[in-house]
Structure formats: structure tokens, C-alpha cells
Design a protein around this motif. Structure first.
Motif, mmCIF file in Angstrom:
data_model
loop_
_atom_site.group_PDB
_atom_site.id
_atom_site.type_symbol
_atom_site.label_atom_id
_atom_site.label_comp_id
_atom_site.label_asym_id
_atom_site.label_seq_id
_atom_site.Cartn_x
_atom_site.Cartn_y
_atom_site.Cartn_z
ATOM 1 N N VAL A 68 4.096 9.654 -9.901
ATOM 2 C CA VAL A 68 3.295 9.913 -11.256
ATOM 3 C C VAL A 68 2.794 11.270 -11.370
ATOM 4 N N GLY A 69 2.081 11.878 -10.334
ATOM 5 C CA GLY A 69 1.733 13.066 -10.165
ATOM 6 C C GLY A 69 2.863 13.974 -10.439
ATOM 7 N N ASP A 70 4.166 13.882 -10.058
ATOM 8 C CA ASP A 70 5.037 15.154 -10.502
ATOM 9 C C ASP A 70 5.696 14.961 -11.543
ATOM 10 N N GLY A 71 5.208 13.829 -12.528
ATOM 11 C CA GLY A 71 5.848 13.413 -13.668
ATOM 12 C C GLY A 71 7.109 12.909 -13.616
ATOM 13 N N THR A 72 7.588 12.480 -12.533
ATOM 14 C CA THR A 72 9.119 11.763 -12.689
ATOM 15 C C THR A 72 9.115 10.327 -13.174
ATOM 16 N N LEU A 73 8.155 9.804 -12.830
ATOM 17 C CA LEU A 73 8.023 8.369 -13.515
ATOM 18 C C LEU A 73 8.038 8.021 -14.869
ATOM 19 N N PHE A 74 7.200 8.929 -15.512
ATOM 20 C CA PHE A 74 7.254 8.917 -16.935
ATOM 21 C C PHE A 74 8.311 9.260 -17.398
ATOM 22 N N GLU A 75 9.046 10.446 -16.964
ATOM 23 C CA GLU A 75 10.337 11.013 -17.615
ATOM 24 C C GLU A 75 11.387 9.827 -17.483
ATOM 25 N N TYR A 76 11.692 9.221 -16.268
ATOM 26 C CA TYR A 76 12.699 8.497 -16.006
ATOM 27 C C TYR A 76 12.421 7.134 -16.684
ATOM 28 N N THR A 77 11.194 6.804 -16.747
ATOM 29 C CA THR A 77 10.829 5.232 -17.378
ATOM 30 C C THR A 77 11.230 5.307 -18.779
ATOM 31 N N TRP A 78 11.022 6.600 -19.440
ATOM 32 C CA TRP A 78 10.982 6.827 -21.056
ATOM 33 C C TRP A 78 12.606 6.760 -21.224
ATOM 34 N N VAL A 79 13.269 7.734 -20.221
ATOM 35 C CA VAL A 79 15.037 7.691 -20.313
ATOM 36 C C VAL A 79 15.212 6.165 -20.323
ATOM 37 N N SER A 80 15.080 5.333 -19.447
ATOM 38 C CA SER A 80 15.700 3.894 -19.173
ATOM 39 C C SER A 80 15.303 3.326 -20.322
ATOM 40 N N LEU A 101 0.669 -1.247 -0.099
ATOM 41 C CA LEU A 101 0.047 0.150 -0.042
ATOM 42 C C LEU A 101 0.881 1.309 -0.020
ATOM 43 N N GLU A 102 2.016 1.322 0.769
ATOM 44 C CA GLU A 102 2.987 2.423 0.730
ATOM 45 C C GLU A 102 3.599 2.492 -0.616
ATOM 46 N N VAL A 103 3.907 1.616 -1.363
ATOM 47 C CA VAL A 103 4.515 1.380 -2.438
ATOM 48 C C VAL A 103 3.507 2.215 -3.643
ATOM 49 N N VAL A 104 2.136 1.639 -3.358
ATOM 50 C CA VAL A 104 1.313 2.520 -4.438
ATOM 51 C C VAL A 104 0.995 3.845 -3.959
ATOM 52 N N LEU A 105 0.998 4.523 -2.916
ATOM 53 C CA LEU A 105 1.057 5.618 -2.516
ATOM 54 C C LEU A 105 2.066 6.425 -3.292
ATOM 55 N N ALA A 106 3.273 5.615 -3.237
ATOM 56 C CA ALA A 106 4.679 6.397 -3.763
ATOM 57 C C ALA A 106 4.447 6.347 -5.377
ATOM 58 N N LEU A 107 3.877 5.439 -5.734
ATOM 59 C CA LEU A 107 3.375 5.348 -7.270
ATOM 60 C C LEU A 107 2.689 6.718 -7.684
ATOM 61 N N PHE A 108 1.713 6.924 -6.740
ATOM 62 C CA PHE A 108 0.808 8.233 -7.253
ATOM 63 C C PHE A 108 1.514 9.510 -7.059
ATOM 64 N N THR A 109 2.508 9.421 -6.398
ATOM 65 C CA THR A 109 3.578 10.760 -6.006
ATOM 66 C C THR A 109 4.377 10.802 -7.367
ATOM 67 N N ASP A 116 10.125 3.420 0.042
ATOM 68 C CA ASP A 116 8.978 3.245 -0.573
ATOM 69 C C ASP A 116 9.229 3.205 -2.128
ATOM 70 N N ILE A 117 9.646 4.497 -2.550
ATOM 71 C CA ILE A 117 10.344 4.720 -4.132
ATOM 72 C C ILE A 117 11.235 3.508 -4.514
ATOM 73 N N VAL A 118 12.383 3.223 -3.618
ATOM 74 C CA VAL A 118 13.190 2.030 -3.947
ATOM 75 C C VAL A 118 12.475 0.835 -4.410
ATOM 76 N N VAL A 119 11.586 0.526 -3.605
ATOM 77 C CA VAL A 119 10.757 -0.765 -3.996
ATOM 78 C C VAL A 119 9.986 -0.573 -5.131
ATOM 79 N N LEU A 120 9.361 0.704 -5.300
ATOM 80 C CA LEU A 120 8.859 0.740 -6.796
ATOM 81 C C LEU A 120 9.694 0.776 -7.745
ATOM 82 N N CYS A 121 10.907 1.271 -7.884
ATOM 83 C CA CYS A 121 11.785 1.304 -8.828
ATOM 84 C C CYS A 121 12.098 -0.228 -9.310
ATOM 85 N N VAL A 122 12.289 -1.071 -8.150
ATOM 86 C CA VAL A 122 12.520 -2.462 -8.364
ATOM 87 C C VAL A 122 11.441 -3.276 -9.012
ATOM 88 N N LEU A 123 10.234 -2.769 -8.510
ATOM 89 C CA LEU A 123 9.047 -3.429 -9.275
ATOM 90 C C LEU A 123 8.749 -2.985 -10.643
#
Length: 270
Positions: free
Chosen positions: A62-74, A52-60, A231-238
Motif C-alpha cells: 500500500v505504501g509504495d502504491g503497488t497494491l492499488f495499481e495492480y488491483t485496478w489493472v486486474s 500478522l506478517e501478511v498484514v505487514l506486507a499489505l502495509f508495504t 507473505d506477498i503471495v498469500v496477500l495476493c491470494v487473499l
């Protein structure tokens, strides 16, 4: 009779549904167990946050755009390296599989280099290329090279000689013989090498981005670790795991489309 056919169809649909959901049972049970242990206080949040904490980190992120930017780069890094290393491996595997002189000249050298763990070269690669994109592309290209090379070479050498002779009887020679007999006969091995290489591709990128990067999923994980945002570290691993699974699914999709004639796929469809 109509009712019996309807029941048979429904039964077939039910079986397919069970068959497709079966691989997800164990992961789902592990997630539930993970959450329950965290809620019971058996897991320290600083060591392993709950799903649940990892999911909340996911929303965070996603909200600031970091996830999509870094995923695209990788993703760009991963598939650029795969394209470079995979293309070179495919061409060399074809050449060595078809031309015996080329095999005698280069295969021993390739096998010697293959025994060196490519991730052990990270310190040297950083010295050679710095922490820019070149170092990560080199490592990914080197990592994906050998599975594709070995499977391409083995696939070419494993083509049934009887099929080649039959092709020659029907007037095939040169490129037409290669395109219509040899390459299709080796395709199952080549695609197997592609699947192996896709897994190695993400493993290599994880290490490369964690050690020397200023963007990407690995950089996000390293930055979060420094500030103890586990929570963000685990999110990155997943996230790496999900990207690896999607890549493997794409490779399996290619297998199902390009190998419809193959006996093993015909038996699965039957």
C-alpha cells in the motif's frame, strides 16, 4: 407495555446482529488458529507466513502504491472480459430460449465447446494472442460465457406458460410481452448465472495473470514467488478472495433490488 415493546425491539436488534456476524465466526477462528500455529513454530514462514506478517506486507505494498495499481489493472481486465462474455451469452441465451430454430442450430455446438476446460486452452491462447491483454480478455470472456448462457436459456424456457397467456389476454405482445412477462420471469435464473460467472471470472484471471502477464495481482504474486516473498503471495491470494466476495455481494445486492416481487425474496423479508 412500553417496556415489553422496547425489550422486543432490542431482542430483534440483538438477533439481527447475531445473524449478520454468524458467517464470520469460522473465518475469524481460522485466522486465530493460523496465527497461533505460526507463533508456536508449527508453520514454516517460507511456506505459510502468519496473518500478522501478511498484514505487514499489505502495509508495504500500500505504501509504495503497488497494491492499488495492480488491483485496478486486474479489476479492469476481469470486468471487461465479464462484460464481453456475459453480453454475448445473455443475447444468445435469449435468442435460443425464444427462437426454437436458433436453439437447434447453435445449442449443440455451444454444449460441445462448454465441455472443454477453458483453462486448458491457455497454451493455445498465448500462441494465438500473445501475453497481451487480448489473451486474458478472451479467457475471462470464455469462462463467464457458459453459466450466463445456460441460466438465461433455462430461465426463458422456465417461464410459466400461464403467465405468458395471461399477458396476451391483457393485450401484451412482441417486445412488451417479453419486457413485462418473459424477462422478469427469467431474471432469477439469469442473476444466478451472473453469480456463478463472477466466481469463474476471478479464477480464470488468476490463472491468466500468473502465466502470462506483466502487471496485475497475478503478476505481483508470481514476481513475489520468484524472490520467496511468501507473505506477498498469500496477500495476493487473499486479495483475490476479497475481490470475489465483493463481486458476489454486489450480485446479491442486485438480486435483492430487482427481485423484490419474487416469492422467495418476499418470504425472506417476511
Amino acid at each position: 407495555m412500553k417496556q415489553a415493546n422496547t425489550q422486543a425491539k432490542l431482542g430483534g436488534i440483538k438477533f439481527k446482529w447475531k445473524d449478520s456476524s454468524l458467517p464470520w465466526i469460522i473465518p475469524l477462528c481460522l485466522l486465530i488458529l493460523w496465527q497461533l500455529l505460526g507463533m508456536a513454530g508449527k508453520l514454516e514462514a517460507l511456506l505459510l507466513p502468519t496473518p500478522l506478517e501478511v498484514v505487514l506486507a499489505l502495509f508495504t505494498v500500500v505504501g509504495d502504491g503497488t497494491l492499488f495499481e495492480y488491483t485496478w489493472v486486474s479489476a479492469q481486465r476481469a470486468f471487461a472480459g465479464f462484460l464481453i462474455g456475459g453480453s454475448l451469452a445473455f443475447l444468445l441465451g435469449l435468442l435460443n430460449g425464444i427462437v426454437p430454430v436458433s436453439e437447434k442450430l447453435t445449442d449443440t455446438t455451444v454444449q460441445m465447446i462448454r465441455t472443454i476446460p477453458h483453462l486448458a486452452l491457455v497454451p493455445l491462447v498465448i500462441l494465438w494472442f500473445g501475453i497481451g491483454e487480448s489473451s486474458k480478455l478472451f479467457l475471462v470472456s470464455l469462462g463467464v460465457f457458459f453459466p450466463i448462457y445456460l441460466n438465461t436459456f433455462h430461465g426463458i424456457r422456465s417461464v410459466d406458460p400461464g403467465l405468458i397467456e395471461m399477458g396476451k389476454v391483457y393485450g401484451l405482445k412482441g417486445f412488451s410481452l417479453f419486457a413485462k412477462v418473459i424477462l422478469p420471469g427469467a431474471l432469477s435464473n439469469i442473476l444466478l448465472g451472473v453469480r456463478f460467472s463472477l466466481g469463474i471470472m476471478w479464477i480464470t484471471l488468476i490463472v491468466a495473470e500468473t502465466i502470462s502477464a506483466d502487471s496485475g495481482i497475478g503478476y505481483m504474486a508470481t514476481h513475489a514467488r520468484e524472490f520467496m516473498h511468501m507473505d506477498i503471495v498469500v496477500l495476493c491470494v487473499l486479495l483475490y478472495a476479497v475481490l470475489g466476495k465483493l463481486s458476489d455481494m454486489a450480485a446479491k445486492r442486485l438480486e435483492s433490488r430487482w427481485l423484490t416481487w419474487h416469492h422467495s425474496y418476499l418470504s425472506k423479508q417476511g
